[in-house]
Design a protein around this motif. Structure first.
Motif, PDB file in Angstrom:
ATOM      1  N   THR A 152      52.750  78.545   8.826  1.00 15.72           N
ATOM      2  CA  THR A 152      52.206  78.002   7.574  1.00 15.72           C
ATOM      3  C   THR A 152      52.224  79.039   6.444  1.00 15.72           C
ATOM      4  N   LEU A 153      52.492  80.285   6.791  1.00 16.44           N
ATOM      5  CA  LEU A 153      52.530  81.348   5.786  1.00 16.44           C
ATOM      6  C   LEU A 153      53.962  81.490   5.269  1.00 16.44           C
ATOM      7  N   PRO A 154      54.164  81.343   3.956  1.00 21.99           N
ATOM      8  CA  PRO A 154      55.534  81.486   3.432  1.00 21.99           C
ATOM      9  C   PRO A 154      56.122  82.859   3.758  1.00 21.99           C
ATOM     10  N   LEU A 155      57.391  82.876   4.125  1.00 19.27           N
ATOM     11  CA  LEU A 155      58.076  84.138   4.440  1.00 19.27           C
ATOM     12  C   LEU A 155      57.937  85.138   3.300  1.00 19.27           C
ATOM     13  N   GLU A 156      57.969  84.621   2.051  1.00 19.82           N
ATOM     14  CA  GLU A 156      57.920  85.497   0.878  1.00 19.82           C
ATOM     15  C   GLU A 156      56.640  86.323   0.834  1.00 19.82           C
ATOM     16  N   ASN A 157      55.548  85.790   1.398  1.00 14.05           N
ATOM     17  CA  ASN A 157      54.298  86.570   1.383  1.00 14.05           C
ATOM     18  C   ASN A 157      54.487  87.905   2.105  1.00 14.05           C
ATOM     19  N   THR A 158      55.243  87.865   3.215  1.00 14.29           N
ATOM     20  CA  THR A 158      55.481  89.085   3.987  1.00 14.29           C
ATOM     21  C   THR A 158      56.553  89.949   3.335  1.00 14.29           C
ATOM     22  N   THR A 159      57.677  89.346   2.963  1.00 15.03           N
ATOM     23  CA  THR A 159      58.766  90.147   2.386  1.00 15.03           C
ATOM     24  C   THR A 159      58.374  90.716   1.024  1.00 15.03           C
ATOM     25  N   ASP A 160      57.600  89.976   0.243  1.00 15.77           N
ATOM     26  CA  ASP A 160      57.155  90.497  -1.060  1.00 15.77           C
ATOM     27  C   ASP A 160      56.185  91.667  -0.880  1.00 15.77           C
ATOM     28  N   CYS A 161      55.375  91.605   0.174  1.00 16.65           N
ATOM     29  CA  CYS A 161      54.478  92.729   0.490  1.00 16.65           C
ATOM     30  C   CYS A 161      55.309  93.977   0.759  1.00 16.65           C
ATOM     31  N   LEU A 162      56.383  93.824   1.540  1.00 24.64           N
ATOM     32  CA  LEU A 162      57.238  94.963   1.893  1.00 24.64           C
ATOM     33  C   LEU A 162      58.009  95.481   0.684  1.00 24.64           C
ATOM     34  N   SER A 163      58.575  94.571  -0.114  1.00 25.71           N
ATOM     35  CA  SER A 163      59.358  95.010  -1.275  1.00 25.71           C
ATOM     36  C   SER A 163      58.464  95.675  -2.326  1.00 25.71           C
ATOM     37  N   THR A 164      57.234  95.190  -2.455  1.00 27.72           N
ATOM     38  CA  THR A 164      56.305  95.811  -3.399  1.00 27.72           C
ATOM     39  C   THR A 164      55.963  97.231  -2.959  1.00 27.72           C
ATOM     40  N   MET A 165      55.762  97.412  -1.635  1.00 28.64           N
ATOM     41  CA  MET A 165      55.482  98.754  -1.121  1.00 28.64           C
ATOM     42  C   MET A 165      56.666  99.692  -1.366  1.00 28.64           C
ATOM     43  N   ALA A 166      57.885  99.171  -1.195  1.00 27.81           N
ATOM     44  CA  ALA A 166      59.073  99.994  -1.456  1.00 27.81           C
ATOM     45  C   ALA A 166      59.108 100.415  -2.919  1.00 27.81           C
ATOM     46  N   SER A 167      58.760  99.491  -3.794  1.00 29.39           N
ATOM     47  CA  SER A 167      58.756  99.780  -5.230  1.00 29.39           C
ATOM     48  C   SER A 167      57.686 100.814  -5.585  1.00 29.39           C
ATOM     49  N   VAL A 168      56.523 100.684  -4.946  1.00 30.70           N
ATOM     50  CA  VAL A 168      55.437 101.655  -5.130  1.00 30.70           C
ATOM     51  C   VAL A 168      55.957 103.069  -4.875  1.00 30.70           C
ATOM     52  N   CYS A 169      56.581 103.229  -3.717  1.00 34.34           N
ATOM     53  CA  CYS A 169      57.026 104.559  -3.296  1.00 34.34           C
ATOM     54  C   CYS A 169      58.148 105.088  -4.181  1.00 34.34           C
ATOM     55  N   LYS A 170      59.094 104.232  -4.527  1.00 37.52           N
ATOM     56  CA  LYS A 170      60.228 104.663  -5.353  1.00 37.52           C
ATOM     57  C   LYS A 170      59.742 105.192  -6.695  1.00 37.52           C
ATOM     58  N   VAL A 171      58.844 104.454  -7.314  1.00 39.14           N
ATOM     59  CA  VAL A 171      58.349 104.863  -8.638  1.00 39.14           C
ATOM     60  C   VAL A 171      57.583 106.179  -8.550  1.00 39.14           C
ATOM     61  N   MET A 172      56.779 106.332  -7.496  1.00 36.73           N
ATOM     62  CA  MET A 172      56.022 107.582  -7.361  1.00 36.73           C
ATOM     63  C   MET A 172      56.953 108.767  -7.165  1.00 36.73           C
ATOM     64  N   LEU A 173      58.055 108.550  -6.464  1.00 34.91           N
ATOM     65  CA  LEU A 173      58.995 109.641  -6.196  1.00 34.91           C
ATOM     66  C   LEU A 173      59.826 110.001  -7.420  1.00 34.91           C
ATOM     67  N   GLU A 174      60.195 109.021  -8.225  1.00 35.49           N
ATOM     68  CA  GLU A 174      61.119 109.283  -9.331  1.00 35.49           C
ATOM     69  C   GLU A 174      60.403 109.577 -10.652  1.00 35.49           C
ATOM     70  N   THR A 175      59.073 109.488 -10.674  1.00 33.68           N
ATOM     71  CA  THR A 175      58.317 109.690 -11.913  1.00 33.68           C
ATOM     72  C   THR A 175      57.449 110.939 -11.794  1.00 33.68           C
ATOM     73  N   PRO A 176      57.867 112.064 -12.369  1.00 39.76           N
ATOM     74  CA  PRO A 176      57.095 113.310 -12.265  1.00 39.76           C
ATOM     75  C   PRO A 176      55.646 113.147 -12.719  1.00 39.76           C
ATOM     76  N   GLU A 177      55.430 112.297 -13.706  1.00 37.39           N
ATOM     77  CA  GLU A 177      54.078 112.070 -14.214  1.00 37.39           C
ATOM     78  C   GLU A 177      53.137 111.608 -13.100  1.00 37.39           C
ATOM     79  N   TYR A 178      53.679 110.860 -12.144  1.00 46.93           N
ATOM     80  CA  TYR A 178      52.852 110.339 -11.053  1.00 46.93           C
ATOM     81  C   TYR A 178      52.910 111.230  -9.814  1.00 46.93           C
ATOM     82  N   SER A 179      54.107 111.718  -9.469  1.00 48.79           N
ATOM     83  CA  SER A 179      54.212 112.571  -8.278  1.00 48.79           C
ATOM     84  C   SER A 179      53.426 113.865  -8.456  1.00 48.79           C
ATOM     85  N   SER A 180      53.278 114.301  -9.705  1.00 46.62           N
ATOM     86  CA  SER A 180      52.541 115.547  -9.965  1.00 46.62           C
ATOM     87  C   SER A 180      51.039 115.389  -9.712  1.00 46.62           C
TER      88      SER A 180
END
Length: 324
Positions: free
Chosen positions: A214-242
């Motif tokens: 009953t849970l849409p697949l997107e709920n799980t895959t969007d959770c994973l893709s959002t986490m990937a985006s979180v990490c990518k931005v933190m790694l590529e943005t000195p303002e945040y990684s610092s």
């Protein structure tokens, strides 16, 4: 707590909103505490599991001596007495993977349940998102170590051969109370995987999606893709990684990013590399390649060898080239 997760407006990215999550300091709210406590009880053992794996030396010499001198009972006994404690240790690692599987599924229930979006879940349940990340971080560290210890499979093969031989000779061995035939079969399948912990988590995530129809697949895959985006931005943005107090947190982010990409690739029907993927694969690989080689070689290999869809025809050639 409200400051731990902030929307970053990145107009040049087409992957949707990106977030900064404080992986170092997120603390559970009252609503998160029950699940957080359950998962924390598992995670508290993770460092001792890694230490035990790192200290694994194997019984290679004793096994070789026993095989080369089959009639020397002293050498047979020495090899057997060397292997048995190692098998008990391997059983402990395997048992931990089962507990980790249940912990991951508990977190997925919380981070994907309606009516909230993955974005809203991350805003409301930052401490659980951090634990999800910690499970992935542990998983990649475990598998990186395991791949460098061929003795594990050699020791376990010798153990199984010896058990079978002794069973034929009607010898009753105490260790079978600890590791019976059924357990040995399951452990054998686990350690036969190049990356057993990652395989466990991939299966757990796939089973979670299958069992929650009953849970849409997107709920799980969007959770994973959002986490990937979180990490990518933190790694590529000195303002945040610092902002991080420790350089280890950057490696943490890299491992987590790779872990969620692999899970996404196994769970989503089209995988992570397809043009329709919600993960910016080109950006993620680029971020990894900008890091010191020693930090990312194992992670790039994980993307190459443990994903499911990299070699699909639908994977853009430039992505495949980046991972060659």
């Amino acid at each position: 707590m409200g400051n731990l997760l902030k929307v970053l407006t990145c107009t040049d990215l087409e992957q949707g909103p990106n977030f900064f999550l404080d992986f170092e300091n997120a603390q559970p709210t009252d609503c998160e505490r029950d699940v957080w406590n359950q998962v924390n009880a598992v995670l508290q053992e993770s460092e001792s599991i890694l230490s035990g794996l790192q200290a694994y030396k194997g019984a290679g010499q004793e096994i070789r001596d026993a095989i080369q001198n089959p009639n020397d009972m002293i050498l047979q006994e020495r090899a057997w007495n060397s292997v048995c404690p190692l098998v008990i240790r391997l059983k402990k690692f395997y048992g931990f993977s089962l507990r980790l599987e249940k912990a991951l599924q508990s977190l997925l229930v919380c981070l994907t349940c309606p009516p909230y979006t993955p974005t809203q879940h991350l805003e409301k349940e930052q401490a659980l998102a951090k634990q999800f990340a910690e499970i992935l971080h542990f998983t990649l560290r475990f598998d990186e170590l395991k791949m460098r210890i061929p003795a594990i499979q050699n020791d376990f093969s010798y153990y199984r051969r010896t058990i079978s031989r002794n069973r034929i000779n009607n010898m009753n061995l105490d260790i079978e109370n600890e590791v019976n035939n059924e357990m040995a079969n399951r452990m054998s399948l686990f350690y036969a995987e190049a990356t057993p912990m990652l395989k466990t988590l991939s299966n757990a995530t796939t089973n979670f999606v299958t069992e929650n129809k009953t849970l849409p697949l997107e709920n799980t895959t969007d959770c994973l893709s959002t986490m990937a985006s979180v990490c990518k931005v933190m790694l590529e943005t000195p303002e945040y990684s610092s902002r991080f107090n420790s350089e280890d947190t950057l490696l943490f982010c890299m491992r987590v990013m790779v872990g969620v990409i692999i899970l996404y690739d196994h769970v989503h029907p089209n995988g992570a590399f397809n043009k329709s993927s919600k993960i910016d694969m080109k950006g993620c690989i680029k971020v990894l390649k900008e890091q010191p080689t020693d930090n990312v070689e194992g992670l790039l290999n994980a993307l190459k060898f443990t994903t499911k869809h990299l070699n699909d025809e639908s994977t853009p050639k430039n992505i495949r080239t980046m991972l060659q």
